[in-house]
Design a protein around this motif. Structure first.
Motif, short mmCIF file in Angstrom:
data_model
loop_
_atom_site.label_atom_id
_atom_site.label_comp_id
_atom_site.label_asym_id
_atom_site.label_seq_id
_atom_site.Cartn_x
_atom_site.Cartn_y
_atom_site.Cartn_z
N THR A 32 0.84 -1.20 0.00
CA THR A 32 0.00 0.00 0.00
C THR A 32 0.87 1.24 0.00
O THR A 32 1.81 1.36 0.79
CB THR A 32 -0.93 0.03 1.24
OG1 THR A 32 -1.75 -1.14 1.23
CG2 THR A 32 -1.81 1.27 1.22
N TRP B 32 -4.78 8.68 2.31
CA TRP B 32 -5.17 8.36 0.93
C TRP B 32 -4.33 7.17 0.48
O TRP B 32 -3.11 7.26 0.39
CB TRP B 32 -4.96 9.57 0.03
CG TRP B 32 -5.86 10.70 0.41
CD1 TRP B 32 -5.67 11.64 1.39
CD2 TRP B 32 -7.14 11.00 -0.16
NE1 TRP B 32 -6.73 12.49 1.46
CE2 TRP B 32 -7.65 12.13 0.52
CE3 TRP B 32 -7.89 10.42 -1.18
CZ2 TRP B 32 -8.89 12.69 0.21
CZ3 TRP B 32 -9.12 10.98 -1.49
CH2 TRP B 32 -9.61 12.10 -0.81
N GLU B 33 -4.99 6.02 0.22
CA GLU B 33 -4.29 4.76 0.03
C GLU B 33 -4.47 4.19 -1.38
O GLU B 33 -5.54 4.28 -1.97
CB GLU B 33 -4.78 3.73 1.05
CG GLU B 33 -4.55 4.17 2.49
CD GLU B 33 -5.05 3.14 3.49
OE1 GLU B 33 -5.76 2.19 3.07
OE2 GLU B 33 -4.74 3.28 4.69
N TYR B 34 -3.39 3.58 -1.87
CA TYR B 34 -3.39 2.91 -3.16
C TYR B 34 -2.73 1.55 -2.98
O TYR B 34 -1.56 1.46 -2.57
CB TYR B 34 -2.62 3.73 -4.19
CG TYR B 34 -2.46 3.05 -5.53
CD1 TYR B 34 -3.49 3.07 -6.47
CD2 TYR B 34 -1.28 2.38 -5.87
CE1 TYR B 34 -3.35 2.44 -7.70
CE2 TYR B 34 -1.13 1.76 -7.09
CZ TYR B 34 -2.17 1.79 -8.01
OH TYR B 34 -2.03 1.17 -9.22
N ASP C 154 -6.62 9.81 -8.75
CA ASP C 154 -8.00 9.36 -8.59
C ASP C 154 -8.11 7.93 -8.07
O ASP C 154 -9.17 7.51 -7.61
CB ASP C 154 -8.75 9.45 -9.93
CG ASP C 154 -9.01 10.89 -10.36
OD1 ASP C 154 -8.90 11.79 -9.50
OD2 ASP C 154 -9.30 11.11 -11.55
N ASP C 155 -7.01 7.17 -8.14
CA ASP C 155 -7.02 5.79 -7.67
C ASP C 155 -6.76 5.67 -6.16
O ASP C 155 -6.92 4.59 -5.59
CB ASP C 155 -5.98 4.96 -8.42
CG ASP C 155 -6.34 4.78 -9.89
OD1 ASP C 155 -7.55 4.83 -10.20
OD2 ASP C 155 -5.43 4.61 -10.71
N LYS D 90 -7.70 5.98 -2.39
CA LYS D 90 -8.96 5.98 -1.64
C LYS D 90 -8.76 6.60 -0.27
O LYS D 90 -7.79 6.30 0.43
CB LYS D 90 -9.47 4.54 -1.49
CG LYS D 90 -9.84 3.88 -2.80
CD LYS D 90 -10.36 2.47 -2.56
CE LYS D 90 -10.74 1.79 -3.87
NZ LYS D 90 -11.24 0.41 -3.64
N THR E 187 -9.25 7.01 3.57
CA THR E 187 -9.59 6.14 4.70
C THR E 187 -9.33 6.89 6.00
O THR E 187 -8.50 7.81 6.06
CB THR E 187 -8.75 4.85 4.71
OG1 THR E 187 -7.36 5.18 4.89
CG2 THR E 187 -8.92 4.09 3.41
N GLU F 43 -12.77 3.02 4.90
CA GLU F 43 -12.96 3.95 3.79
C GLU F 43 -13.90 5.08 4.20
O GLU F 43 -14.91 4.86 4.87
CB GLU F 43 -13.52 3.21 2.58
CG GLU F 43 -13.49 4.03 1.31
CD GLU F 43 -13.76 3.21 0.06
OE1 GLU F 43 -14.09 3.81 -0.97
OE2 GLU F 43 -13.63 1.96 0.14
N ALA G 154 -16.06 7.81 2.50
CA ALA G 154 -16.61 8.25 1.22
C ALA G 154 -16.86 9.75 1.17
O ALA G 154 -16.85 10.35 0.09
CB ALA G 154 -17.92 7.50 0.94
N ARG H 98 -6.68 -5.01 -8.26
CA ARG H 98 -7.93 -5.29 -7.58
C ARG H 98 -7.80 -6.63 -6.87
O ARG H 98 -7.35 -7.61 -7.44
CB ARG H 98 -9.10 -5.31 -8.57
CG ARG H 98 -9.27 -4.00 -9.32
CD ARG H 98 -10.47 -4.05 -10.24
NE ARG H 98 -10.55 -2.85 -11.06
CZ ARG H 98 -11.05 -1.69 -10.66
NH1 ARG H 98 -11.52 -1.58 -9.43
NH2 ARG H 98 -11.09 -0.65 -11.45
#
Length: 245
Positions: free
Chosen positions: A107, A129-131, A147-148, A150, A152, A157, A159, A208
């Motif tokens: 991550t 902000w995690e990828y 944009d990728d 997310k 948290t 997460e 939203a 994914r």
């Protein structure tokens, strides 16, 4: 990556040029990173970011223990300093040049807010902000679009989080975690650089975890533009003195 405020500005140069002319400072940037492991919660995981001159490669390695905390655990390396800021708003994402991996999922995390430590000395929680990415064992270039990432908060997460402030990124970190007990033990990720970059015209998709969905493929396979055509700055984060070109 080195803090914008202290990095001397330079024109575009290749990593090879910097390596040949600044060999003595090869591992300077490693001093800008420190461990942030689950020991702060009573865990037993540990990590380090190591390099061995004259090699231009840094290795994020350690051991992820999930027994102590009952199936959870994490080991990470993060940038140091409370007053450092990166303005990455002119770019489209981060490019990781991975030379070797171990088949595990990692991550990459960004923060645009740091709060003063609490009275007990612990850091206060802020939005991360995690990828998540799982590079090929033989290495590849992984491009993470803004944009990728997310949002948290404390591992969940969020939203309704406000957008990531790309003009004021204050912390960057690499993390190995259990993903609900699905991975543990020794880990090792070798990198040449982490740099901001302009995105090529591509259909690149992030890794994914759901095997029924399209899996991650390398930047090389899914873009028409060769990797060396990407517009990059902060080349050679290991060298510790590359400013935004």
């Amino acid at each position: 990556l080195q803090p914008q405020e202290s990095a001397p500005r330079q024109g575009p140069q290749t990593l090879q040029w910097l390596y040949e002319h600044h060999r003595s400072q090869l591992c300077l940037a490693v001093a800008y990173w420190t461990n942030s492991d689950d020991s702060v919660r009573g865990g037993s995981s540990y990590s380090e970011l190591a390099c061995n001159p004259p090699s231009p490669i840094a290795v994020f390695r350690g051991n992820l223990d999930i027994e102590t905390l009952g199936g959870a655990g994490f080991a990470s390396q993060r940038t140091t300093g409370e007053n450092r800021t990166w303005d990455v708003s002119d770019y489209d994402g981060l490019l990781l040049d991975v030379t070797q991996a171990d088949g595990k999922q990692y991550t990459l995390t960004l923060k645009d807010e740091l709060l003063p430590k609490s009275p007990n000395g612990r850091e206060q929680s802020t939005i991360s902000w995690e990828y998540d990415f799982k590079p090929k064992c033989g290495g590849e270039k992984v491009f993470a679009r803004w944009d990728d990432f997310k949002a948290t908060y404390r591992g969940r997460e969020k939203a309704d989080a406000k957008p990531l402030d790309l003009k004021s990124v204050k912390r960057i970190s690499l993390m190995m975690r259990s993903f609900f007990g699905t991975q543990e033990g020794d880990f090792s990720l070798s990198l040449i650089s982490i740099s901001v970059a302009k995105a090529p015209n591509s259909t690149y998709e992030p890794y994914r975890d759901d095997p029924t969905k399209q899996s991650d493929r390398s930047l090389n396979e899914k873009t028409e533009m060769a990797p060396n055509k990407l517009k990059q700055s902060w080349l050679g984060w290991l060298l510790g003195f590359c400013g935004v070109a």
